[in-house]
Scaffold this motif. Structure first.
Motif, PDB file in Angstrom:
ATOM      1  N   LEU A  45       0.684  -1.241   0.138  1.00 37.90           N
ATOM      2  CA  LEU A  45       0.060  -0.002  -0.062  1.00 37.90           C
ATOM      3  C   LEU A  45       0.813   1.127   0.048  1.00 37.90           C
ATOM      4  CD1 LEU A  45      -2.602   1.227  -0.017  1.00 37.90           C
ATOM      5  CD2 LEU A  45      -2.651   1.105   2.719  1.00 37.90           C
ATOM      6  N   SER A  46       2.010   1.349   0.537  1.00 37.48           N
ATOM      7  CA  SER A  46       2.854   2.305   0.710  1.00 37.48           C
ATOM      8  C   SER A  46       3.445   2.650  -0.720  1.00 37.48           C
ATOM      9  CB  SER A  46       4.091   1.996   1.640  1.00 37.48           C
ATOM     10  OG  SER A  46       4.987   1.186   1.291  1.00 37.48           O
ATOM     11  N   GLY A  47       3.369   1.664  -1.744  1.00 40.33           N
ATOM     12  CA  GLY A  47       3.976   1.649  -2.901  1.00 40.33           C
ATOM     13  C   GLY A  47       2.944   2.882  -3.607  1.00 40.33           C
ATOM     14  N   ILE A  48       1.552   2.741  -3.230  1.00 40.35           N
ATOM     15  CA  ILE A  48       0.769   3.724  -4.156  1.00 40.35           C
ATOM     16  C   ILE A  48       1.019   5.146  -3.627  1.00 40.35           C
ATOM     17  CG2 ILE A  48      -1.575   4.525  -4.065  1.00 40.35           C
ATOM     18  CD1 ILE A  48      -1.264   2.144  -5.963  1.00 40.35           C
ATOM     19  N   THR A  49       1.499   5.312  -2.221  1.00 43.93           N
ATOM     20  CA  THR A  49       1.673   6.588  -1.888  1.00 43.93           C
ATOM     21  C   THR A  49       2.966   7.199  -2.261  1.00 43.93           C
ATOM     22  OG1 THR A  49       0.585   6.017   0.412  1.00 43.93           O
ATOM     23  CG2 THR A  49       2.220   7.947   0.527  1.00 43.93           C
ATOM     24  N   VAL A  50       4.045   6.060  -2.616  1.00 42.22           N
ATOM     25  CA  VAL A  50       5.269   6.746  -2.955  1.00 42.22           C
ATOM     26  C   VAL A  50       5.145   7.110  -4.536  1.00 42.22           C
ATOM     27  CG1 VAL A  50       7.592   5.944  -3.868  1.00 42.22           C
ATOM     28  CG2 VAL A  50       6.695   5.263  -1.678  1.00 42.22           C
ATOM     29  N   ALA A  51       4.308   6.254  -5.132  1.00 46.88           N
ATOM     30  CA  ALA A  51       4.071   6.594  -6.441  1.00 46.88           C
ATOM     31  C   ALA A  51       3.307   7.994  -6.815  1.00 46.88           C
ATOM     32  CB  ALA A  51       3.311   5.668  -7.265  1.00 46.88           C
ATOM     33  N   GLN A  52       2.370   8.359  -5.899  1.00 54.16           N
ATOM     34  CA  GLN A  52       1.502   9.704  -5.977  1.00 54.16           C
ATOM     35  C   GLN A  52       2.693  10.914  -5.491  1.00 54.16           C
ATOM     36  OE1 GLN A  52      -1.748   9.046  -3.423  1.00 54.16           O
ATOM     37  NE2 GLN A  52      -2.597  11.162  -4.153  1.00 54.16           N
ATOM     38  N   PHE A  53       3.384  10.854  -4.463  1.00 52.83           N
ATOM     39  CA  PHE A  53       3.814  11.935  -3.799  1.00 52.83           C
ATOM     40  C   PHE A  53       5.282  12.161  -4.271  1.00 52.83           C
ATOM     41  CE2 PHE A  53       0.258  11.009  -1.080  1.00 52.83           C
ATOM     42  CZ  PHE A  53      -0.305  12.306  -1.288  1.00 52.83           C
ATOM     43  N   LEU A  54       6.160  11.157  -4.790  1.00 50.00           N
ATOM     44  CA  LEU A  54       7.339  11.137  -5.148  1.00 50.00           C
ATOM     45  C   LEU A  54       7.606  12.303  -6.099  1.00 50.00           C
ATOM     46  CD1 LEU A  54      10.385  10.143  -4.861  1.00 50.00           C
ATOM     47  CD2 LEU A  54      10.158   8.422  -6.434  1.00 50.00           C
ATOM     48  N   PRO A  55       6.746  12.330  -7.191  1.00 50.32           N
ATOM     49  CA  PRO A  55       6.756  13.485  -8.204  1.00 50.32           C
ATOM     50  C   PRO A  55       6.869  14.775  -7.549  1.00 50.32           C
ATOM     51  CG  PRO A  55       5.524  11.889  -9.037  1.00 50.32           C
ATOM     52  CD  PRO A  55       5.862  11.487  -7.702  1.00 50.32           C
ATOM     53  N   ILE A  56       6.225  15.072  -6.534  1.00 48.40           N
ATOM     54  CA  ILE A  56       6.225  16.054  -5.790  1.00 48.40           C
ATOM     55  C   ILE A  56       7.450  16.535  -5.293  1.00 48.40           C
ATOM     56  CG2 ILE A  56       5.179  17.715  -3.939  1.00 48.40           C
ATOM     57  CD1 ILE A  56       2.527  16.055  -4.521  1.00 48.40           C
ATOM     58  N   PHE A  57       8.119  15.625  -4.719  1.00 46.49           N
ATOM     59  CA  PHE A  57       9.546  15.665  -3.928  1.00 46.49           C
ATOM     60  C   PHE A  57      10.548  16.250  -5.067  1.00 46.49           C
ATOM     61  CE2 PHE A  57      13.775  13.472  -2.968  1.00 46.49           C
ATOM     62  CZ  PHE A  57      13.956  14.537  -2.079  1.00 46.49           C
ATOM     63  N   LEU A  58      10.362  15.593  -6.140  1.00 53.17           N
ATOM     64  CA  LEU A  58      11.268  15.993  -7.245  1.00 53.17           C
ATOM     65  C   LEU A  58      11.104  17.196  -8.103  1.00 53.17           C
ATOM     66  CD1 LEU A  58      11.415  12.255  -8.783  1.00 53.17           C
ATOM     67  CD2 LEU A  58      13.201  13.248  -7.337  1.00 53.17           C
ATOM     68  N   LEU A  59       9.665  17.583  -8.124  1.00 51.29           N
ATOM     69  CA  LEU A  59       9.383  18.575  -9.053  1.00 51.29           C
ATOM     70  C   LEU A  59       8.771  19.806  -8.162  1.00 51.29           C
ATOM     71  CD1 LEU A  59       7.626  16.561 -11.809  1.00 51.29           C
ATOM     72  CD2 LEU A  59       9.716  17.594 -11.845  1.00 51.29           C
TER      73      LEU A  59
END
Length: 416
Positions: A45-59
């Motif tokens: 389930l945490s993988g969904i959270t990573v996929a959703q919010f990692l772009p915010i960390f990068l961009l």
């Protein structure tokens, strides 16, 4: 609290945020339950959270620089349409046995769009109400999130049980189109202008905090541009550090509350929706309390983090599902009050022309840290329980209370 709604543009903005934050619950709850039902793992389930919010960390930082140069209203209109298209694509991959890599990939596409959406939604607040109503408007804007959470999870739980995951996600896609319509109704002629950063060349020496945020490498700051706001301005650095710590360890409620109800207490989709709804009802009350303050400073975070930490500890101590549900509104009050205070303090901490850049730092902390927090909390939950994860969250919020006390007290002594 009603003063921001005297501005017609703010009313349309608030309506769009309410629709957007309500619709996203249909998608998030559907994805969370699909993944948990297919894998039974909080880490998955945490993988969904990573996929959703990692772009915010990068961009997040590039988004802030863009928003200091491009009209936030324009960005919001583009992102609402792009979000509708990306969300509709998720319908094709949700099933009882989904292809996880494809699901993660599509969520990542939506997260990329949201990296610009979230910064733009914070940057536009000054333009909607101007400088006099900024603190109240920033606090009131958090009520849209809380109000959506007061109805979204319960409706999403019922929709998931009655219709399944696909229709839930389509509801969110439709909500984004309504959001686009609300943003079209914001009148550009009535917006308050912000002076662009280039007006002072973005160089140090300007007598405001914003100059430290824009100083180029080597220009009067031997430590480089990243250290400028942390080293030169105690209030800004304290605010950013607290935002990162709380977001990393105390704000993963989609993961922690859902996993606690499902895995620790054995609750169903209706129970998951109920705990989020009860939490959100309290968050509306907490947001109203924050919005009553006309001016907010970093020192205000002392009470905000203390209350938040205390109610997290109360929820962590709940031994049964009924008691956990009873404590959920208290958690919401602490959450809503903290979010209202921290957002208002961030808006007030820099000059208007640097709000886009400051809110990109805040978005980076608020949402960019979520993937790392989700991985950490997913590991804690799988190794122990959701209640232990809540206890870790409480300890982090209370530690921030001590940090703000020490930093603001030292700063006041130094200035005196």
């Amino acid at each position: 609290m009603g003063s921001p709604f005297r501005h017609r543009n703010f009313s349309w903005y608030f309506t769009g945020q309410l629709l957007s934050n309500t619709g996203i619950w249909f998608q998030n709850l559907a994805l969370q339950l699909v993944v948990l039902n297919a894998t039974g793992s909080a880490q998955a389930l945490s993988g969904i959270t990573v996929a959703q919010f990692l772009p915010i960390f990068l961009l997040g930082i590039p988004a802030g620089r863009l928003l200091d140069r491009v009209a936030p209203r324009t960005v919001l209109m583009v992102t609402s349409v792009a979000s509708a298209v990306a969300t509709a694509g998720l319908v094709l991959v949700v099933s009882e046995d989904p292809e996880m890599w494809l699901l993660y990939g599509l969520v990542g596409v939506l997260g990329t769009v949201q990296a610009f959406e979230r910064v733009a939604a914070q940057t536009i607040i000054f333009e909607l109400v101007g400088p006099d109503g900024l603190s109240q408007a920033a606090s009131v804007s958090t009520i849209a999130l809380a109000a959506a959470r007061s109805v979204g999870p319960a409706l999403a739980g019922l929709a998931f049980q009655g219709l399944g995951p696909g229709p839930c996600i389509l509801i969110n896609a439709g909500a984004y189109l309504l959001v686009f319509a609300s943003r079209c109704l914001i009148r550009p002629a009535a917006l308050h202008p912000r002076t662009p950063p280039e007006h002072d060349g973005g160089r140090p020496g300007t007598a405001d905090r914003g100059a430290t945020l824009a100083a180029p490498a080597g220009a009067g700051d031997p430590a480089g541009p990243a250290s400028g706001p942390f080293r030169r301005d105690r209030d800004v650095s304290t605010l950013l550090v607290v935002n990162v710590v709380v977001s990393l360890l105390a704000m993963n409620f989609g993961l922690v509350l859902t996993s606690t109800v499902d895995l620790s207490y054995g609750g169903d989709a209706a129970a998951v929706g109920a705990v989020h709804t009860l939490n959100a009802v309290g968050a509306v009350a907490g947001g109203v309390l924050a919005a009553r303050r006309v001016r907010v400073s970093v020192r205000s975070l002392v009470s905000a983090t203390a209350v938040f930490g205390a109610v997290l500890a109360v929820n962590a101590a709940a031994p049964t599902l009924p008691l956990f549900l009873a404590a959920a509104p208290l958690l919401g009050v602490g959450l809503g009050y903290y979010q209202g205070i921290v957002n208002a303090a961030a808006q007030e901490s820099v000059p208007p022309r640097y709000i886009g850049r400051m809110m990109s730092f805040m978005t980076l902390g608020s949402y960019g840290m979520v993937p790392f927090g989700a991985l950490a909390m997913g590991w804690v939950i799988d190794a122990s329980s959701g209640r232990v994860a809540l206890a870790v969250s409480a300890a982090s919020a209370l530690a921030c209370t001590v940090l703000v006390l020490l930093r603001t007290r030292s700063g006041q002594s130094a200035r005196a």
